[in-house]
Design an enzyme around this catalytic site. Sequence first.
Site, short mmCIF file in Angstrom:
data_model
loop_
_atom_site.label_atom_id
_atom_site.label_comp_id
_atom_site.label_asym_id
_atom_site.label_seq_id
_atom_site.Cartn_x
_atom_site.Cartn_y
_atom_site.Cartn_z
N LYS A 154 -15.66 -7.39 -41.82
CA LYS A 154 -15.04 -7.68 -40.51
C LYS A 154 -14.32 -6.45 -39.98
O LYS A 154 -14.42 -6.12 -38.80
CB LYS A 154 -14.02 -8.82 -40.66
CG LYS A 154 -14.60 -10.17 -41.02
CD LYS A 154 -13.46 -11.20 -41.03
CE LYS A 154 -13.87 -12.45 -41.77
NZ LYS A 154 -12.76 -13.39 -41.97
N GLU B 57 -17.26 -19.24 -50.87
CA GLU B 57 -16.13 -18.43 -50.41
C GLU B 57 -14.90 -18.65 -51.29
O GLU B 57 -14.04 -17.78 -51.41
CB GLU B 57 -15.81 -18.75 -48.94
CG GLU B 57 -15.25 -17.56 -48.20
CD GLU B 57 -15.31 -17.70 -46.69
OE1 GLU B 57 -15.71 -16.73 -46.02
OE2 GLU B 57 -14.95 -18.77 -46.17
N HIS C 176 -41.22 -29.56 -51.46
CA HIS C 176 -42.41 -28.81 -51.06
C HIS C 176 -42.04 -27.37 -50.69
O HIS C 176 -42.73 -26.72 -49.93
CB HIS C 176 -43.10 -29.51 -49.88
CG HIS C 176 -43.56 -30.89 -50.24
ND1 HIS C 176 -44.87 -31.17 -50.57
CD2 HIS C 176 -42.88 -32.05 -50.37
CE1 HIS C 176 -44.97 -32.46 -50.86
NE2 HIS C 176 -43.78 -33.01 -50.75
O1 PA5 Z 1 -13.09 -20.83 -44.97
C1 PA5 Z 1 -12.56 -19.89 -44.42
O2 PA5 Z 1 -11.37 -19.61 -44.56
C2 PA5 Z 1 -13.35 -19.04 -43.46
O3 PA5 Z 1 -14.71 -19.29 -43.53
C3 PA5 Z 1 -12.89 -19.30 -42.04
O4 PA5 Z 1 -13.06 -20.66 -41.71
C4 PA5 Z 1 -13.67 -18.44 -41.04
O5 PA5 Z 1 -13.59 -17.09 -41.41
C5 PA5 Z 1 -13.08 -18.61 -39.65
O6 PA5 Z 1 -11.73 -18.29 -39.66
P1 PA5 Z 1 -10.77 -18.77 -38.51
O7 PA5 Z 1 -10.69 -20.26 -38.56
O8 PA5 Z 1 -9.47 -18.12 -38.80
O9 PA5 Z 1 -11.36 -18.30 -37.22
#
Ligand code: PA5
Length: 448
Positions: free
Chosen positions: A416, A283, A304
């Site tokens: 989203k 990410e 494996h």
């Molecule tokens: O790393 C990130 O920023 C994302 O993966 C968030 O953790 C995830 O989208 C959840 O977001 P939030 O903590 O705002 O609910």
Amino acid sequence: MEHSSYLEWSRAWMGRLDPADGKALAGRAPELAERLRAGVAAGEMPFLNMPYRARLEAALPPLLERLKPFRHMLVLGIGGSALGARAMQRAFAPGQDGPGYAGPWLWIADNVCAEQFEALLGKLKPEETVVVCISKSGGTIETLAQYFLVRAWLEKALGDAWPGHMVVVTDERKGYLRQEAAARSLDALEVPDYLGGRYSALSAVGLLPAGFIGIDWRALLDGAASVARPLLDDPANIARHPAFSLACWARALEERDYSQLIFFCYIPQWAAYGQWFAQLWAESLGKDGKGSLPVPATGVTDQHSVNQMFLDGPRNKGCLFLTGGQPRSGRLFGQDLPDQWAWLRGKAFDSLLDAEALGTRMALCKSGVPLVHVHMGNLREHAAGSLMMLLEAATIFTGWLMGINPVDQPAVELGKRIANTRLGATGYVQEAADLGAFLAVPEERQAF
Ligand code: PA5
């Protein structure tokens, strides 16, 4: 550093990698040091200097004391709001999955599977359960959807007493969850400013669940601080810092078309750190057509499974290879083993893990996979905290070397918004039009 963990580099610059690439990237240390200095001064790198630590150390102990009577903690959260806690749980409190465990139990609900959710709510007793809703933004649909259902579940069973069974971890000022905490007088801990989800495991996000199941959360923080310290003492130390060395190597890999980065974990109880790392890396760095796909794998199990592809598939992989120094443990093989297994007689069960780690590491190197060996001096919380900080800092520095922003995630926002539109949310005009066009394309189904 206060532990004897190390990176081993003798097989890192192999295959198409050219050490000259590394030298050129290392030459950018002064530029990154300046960026680091400015980022810390502006308060934009809280994962590194943890300015929230004093507040956390004041708020967490009394809350953990209040939560002691609960047998179960149910965490609602997703992505960075869930994966750190899961990694720590699996590494340091694995008893829950074994026979004879007597609690406390931690359950992490990070999906929207109605069946799994029902299995949890159908079995947990509200009066024995504290629910922790974790969301930095306070508005993530998956987490909020679970929150609404769990709130109703608690309220139905407990009436006016339900707020005592709910804690939120969210932004200090903004977002729906913060409003909800204020309106309903819920216990609330902060996700500090500039601490994005995937960099937040060592805040209340990961440490409240960790503390509930008896994990030494202060040692995790101390371990992380020990790795951050040289960078904070003097950003110019970045030039010699292992996180920067990793970043130069990862960037060099990417520049030479190594598009995948294996995270091969030969510490089986730390396997869930693979998922945590994968989210952190993917990410943060999958931007502008750049980045390397993190591939978590666990030794010996995945020898494996996917290892054949690592060894003899496309030559597009680098590898972070994780091992742990641990005191000898486990049963010894008896002297009565059959002759064809005589060489195992008297050996400890866990000598297999060491030998197989060596075998796989050597095989990967012989196949030309550039490999950095990450060896943990011990497997306690302090060491895990140091590894987490090392990998978080390496991720940030890799992003800087790539010329992308490692702390946003713009591409995942579209999905989203479309999901919200599909569910009837208003205000997404463009998304509604795009969705209509997408669904208008005639399907071409093939039954099987
Ligand atoms: O790393 C990130 O920023 C994302 O993966 C968030 O953790 C995830 O989208 C959840 O977001 P939030 O903590 O705002 O609910």
